[in-house]
Design a protein around this motif. Structure first.
Motif, mmCIF file in Angstrom:
data_model
loop_
_atom_site.group_PDB
_atom_site.id
_atom_site.type_symbol
_atom_site.label_atom_id
_atom_site.label_comp_id
_atom_site.label_asym_id
_atom_site.label_seq_id
_atom_site.Cartn_x
_atom_site.Cartn_y
_atom_site.Cartn_z
ATOM 1 N N ASN A 22 -3.804 16.431 -5.545
ATOM 2 C CA ASN A 22 -2.751 15.729 -5.528
ATOM 3 C C ASN A 22 -1.513 16.057 -4.549
ATOM 4 O O ASN A 22 -1.009 15.290 -3.745
ATOM 5 C CB ASN A 22 -1.883 15.631 -7.125
ATOM 6 C CG ASN A 22 -2.621 14.958 -7.901
ATOM 7 O OD1 ASN A 22 -3.512 13.928 -7.851
ATOM 8 N ND2 ASN A 22 -2.465 15.340 -9.197
ATOM 9 N N PHE A 25 -1.408 14.481 -0.832
ATOM 10 C CA PHE A 25 -1.032 13.269 -0.586
ATOM 11 C C PHE A 25 -0.007 13.041 0.695
ATOM 12 O O PHE A 25 -0.357 12.301 1.608
ATOM 13 C CB PHE A 25 -0.755 12.416 -1.466
ATOM 14 C CG PHE A 25 -0.714 10.699 -1.379
ATOM 15 C CD1 PHE A 25 -1.790 9.947 -1.015
ATOM 16 C CD2 PHE A 25 0.577 10.206 -1.357
ATOM 17 C CE1 PHE A 25 -1.706 8.834 -0.748
ATOM 18 C CE2 PHE A 25 0.807 8.991 -0.889
ATOM 19 C CZ PHE A 25 -0.446 8.063 -0.779
ATOM 20 N N GLU A 29 -1.069 10.849 3.736
ATOM 21 C CA GLU A 29 -0.228 9.733 4.271
ATOM 22 C C GLU A 29 0.030 9.870 5.739
ATOM 23 O O GLU A 29 0.250 9.012 6.638
ATOM 24 C CB GLU A 29 1.088 9.524 3.443
ATOM 25 C CG GLU A 29 1.814 8.363 3.748
ATOM 26 C CD GLU A 29 3.013 8.436 2.549
ATOM 27 O OE1 GLU A 29 3.618 7.165 2.715
ATOM 28 O OE2 GLU A 29 3.090 9.379 1.955
ATOM 29 N N LEU A 53 -2.831 5.942 -2.764
ATOM 30 C CA LEU A 53 -2.762 7.119 -3.677
ATOM 31 C C LEU A 53 -3.688 7.140 -4.654
ATOM 32 O O LEU A 53 -4.704 7.739 -5.054
ATOM 33 C CB LEU A 53 -1.315 7.222 -4.269
ATOM 34 C CG LEU A 53 -1.106 8.340 -5.302
ATOM 35 C CD1 LEU A 53 -1.450 9.573 -4.793
ATOM 36 C CD2 LEU A 53 0.379 8.282 -5.820
ATOM 37 N N TYR A 56 -7.447 7.930 -3.235
ATOM 38 C CA TYR A 56 -7.581 9.440 -3.105
ATOM 39 C C TYR A 56 -7.617 10.066 -4.545
ATOM 40 O O TYR A 56 -8.507 11.124 -4.603
ATOM 41 C CB TYR A 56 -6.409 10.002 -2.171
ATOM 42 C CG TYR A 56 -6.987 9.968 -0.766
ATOM 43 C CD1 TYR A 56 -7.961 10.310 -0.022
ATOM 44 C CD2 TYR A 56 -6.331 8.700 -0.071
ATOM 45 C CE1 TYR A 56 -8.250 10.138 1.164
ATOM 46 C CE2 TYR A 56 -6.737 8.298 1.205
ATOM 47 C CZ TYR A 56 -7.676 9.219 1.953
ATOM 48 O OH TYR A 56 -8.194 8.975 3.169
ATOM 49 N N THR A 57 -6.986 9.444 -5.382
ATOM 50 C CA THR A 57 -7.005 10.207 -6.861
ATOM 51 C C THR A 57 -8.431 9.893 -7.480
ATOM 52 O O THR A 57 -8.671 10.478 -8.417
ATOM 53 C CB THR A 57 -6.029 9.822 -7.778
ATOM 54 O OG1 THR A 57 -6.145 8.466 -7.808
ATOM 55 C CG2 THR A 57 -4.646 10.260 -7.158
#
Length: 187
Positions: A22, A25, A29, A53, A56-57
Motif C-alpha cells: 500500500n 502508491f 502515481e 489504486l 494495484y491493490t
C-alpha cells in the motif's frame, strides 16, 4: 496455462522486485503521471486515482500474470514495475513490459530488473518465449531488450499517433532456447 499466483521477492545488486504494498502508491502515481512514461508507453494522461489504486491493490491476487514493484535498493522506494502477462496458449508465451519512473532512470535499474524477471520466468515456469512491443521513439529501451537477448520479429507500422506523427511499434521476442544459450555463454 501458467500459474503465477506465487509472488516472489527477487534481489539483485541495485534493485529488488517484490509484490506491491500500500505504501507504494504515491510512487506508482508519480511514475504513471510522468510525461516521459506517458509518452514511451503511449498512455493517456487521464488519471483516475481510485481505479488505479484498486488496480494495484489487486495485483498480488492475480494467478494469470506477474506484476512486481521495482524497488531501488539505495533509496528503498518504488521506481517502477515489471509485468509478465497476456498468456498465449498457442505459442505458450507471455508478454513482458517494464515501466521506470523519473527516480529510477539512467542508473541501470531497468536493465537489472529486466534481467531478473526474465531469469525468474524461464527458471520457474515452462513458458517458451517472452514477447514485447516497444515504440520506435524509445531506442534506449530497445537497446536494453537487445542486450538481454530479445530479437525483432516484426513491426506494426504507424501504431501510435504522438504529437501529430505516426510511430511504429517494434515487436520483439526472447525464446527459452536463446535464453538458455545466452546463460551458457555468460559463464
Amino acid at each position: 496455462m501458467v500459474d503465477l499466483g506465487y509472488k516472489p521477492l527477487i534481489k539483485g545488486e541495485k534493485v529488488v522486485l517484490r509484490p506491491f504494498k500500500n505504501e507504494d502508491f504515491p510512487f506508482i502515481e508519480e511514475c504513471l503521471k510522468d510525461p516521459e512514461v506517458l509518452k514511451l508507453t503511449g498512455s493517456s494522461s487521464d488519471f483516475d486515482r481510485e481505479s488505479i489504486l484498486k488496480w494495484y491493490t489487486t495485483r498480488n491476487e492475480q494467478t494469470d500474470r506477474l506484476d512486481l514493484a521495482i524497488v531501488d535498493q539505495s533509496k528503498g522506494i518504488l521506481v517502477g514495475e515489471v509485468v509478465v502477462n497476456l498468456y498465449d496458449e498457442k505459442s505458450h508465451s507471455m508478454n513482458f513490459r517494464i515501466l521506470i519512473g523519473p527516480r529510477g532512470r539512467n542508473r541501470g535499474l531497468g536493465t537489472e530488473a529486466t534481467k531478473l524477471i526474465i531469469d525468474y520466468v524461464f527458471k520457474n515456469t515452462t513458458i517458451n518465449q517472452l514477447t514485447l512491443s516497444v515504440f520506435d521513439f524509445n531506442p534506449r529501451a530497445k537497446y536494453v531488450y537487445e542486450k538481454v537477448g530479445f530479437e525483432v520479429y516484426g513491426i506494426d507500422k504507424n501504431d501510435l499517433e504522438f504529437d501529430g506523427k505516426w510511430i511504429d511499434s517494434i515487436n520483439m521476442k526472447l525464446t527459452r532456447e536463446n535464453w538458455i544459450s545466452r546463460e551458457k555463454n555468460a559463464y
